[in-house]
Design a protein around this motif. Sequence first.
Motif, mmCIF file in Angstrom:
data_model
loop_
_atom_site.group_PDB
_atom_site.id
_atom_site.type_symbol
_atom_site.label_atom_id
_atom_site.label_comp_id
_atom_site.label_asym_id
_atom_site.label_seq_id
_atom_site.Cartn_x
_atom_site.Cartn_y
_atom_site.Cartn_z
ATOM 1 N N TRP A 91 0.881 -3.265 -1.321
ATOM 2 C CA TRP A 91 1.526 -4.793 -0.955
ATOM 3 C C TRP A 91 2.982 -4.246 -0.120
ATOM 4 O O TRP A 91 3.087 -4.926 0.703
ATOM 5 N N GLU A 96 1.487 -3.952 3.602
ATOM 6 C CA GLU A 96 1.174 -5.006 3.972
ATOM 7 C C GLU A 96 2.481 -5.807 4.547
ATOM 8 O O GLU A 96 2.483 -6.609 5.429
ATOM 9 N N ASN A 97 3.705 -5.499 3.939
ATOM 10 C CA ASN A 97 5.052 -6.296 4.101
ATOM 11 C C ASN A 97 5.836 -5.486 4.963
ATOM 12 O O ASN A 97 7.296 -5.957 5.112
#
Length: 96
Positions: A44, A47-48
Amino acid sequence: MDRHSQLDNGAVPAVRRRSRMTWRALGIVLTAFGFFVMSVLPAWAAENMRVTFVRHGQSAGNTSGNIDTSTPGPSLTPLGREQAQAVADKLGGQQL
């Protein structure tokens, strides 16, 4: 005579054995869940995440052609100060 003294060969009563198996199963499930969560968080975050590379402005070492490894390093030229200010102005509005 209590319940435990009635066991002739030292066997564990079925209730205690079942309780032990339940705790072991719960431990396995919680460990698996922990591994799952710990593997999802880095994915996560990747991806951010944004990575910004900023090169310093022109320095006295750049203009002379010498590699200056002194600390804190060569000072910026007037052009280098302008370049650094331009980068600061451009990136200033972003949350870095």
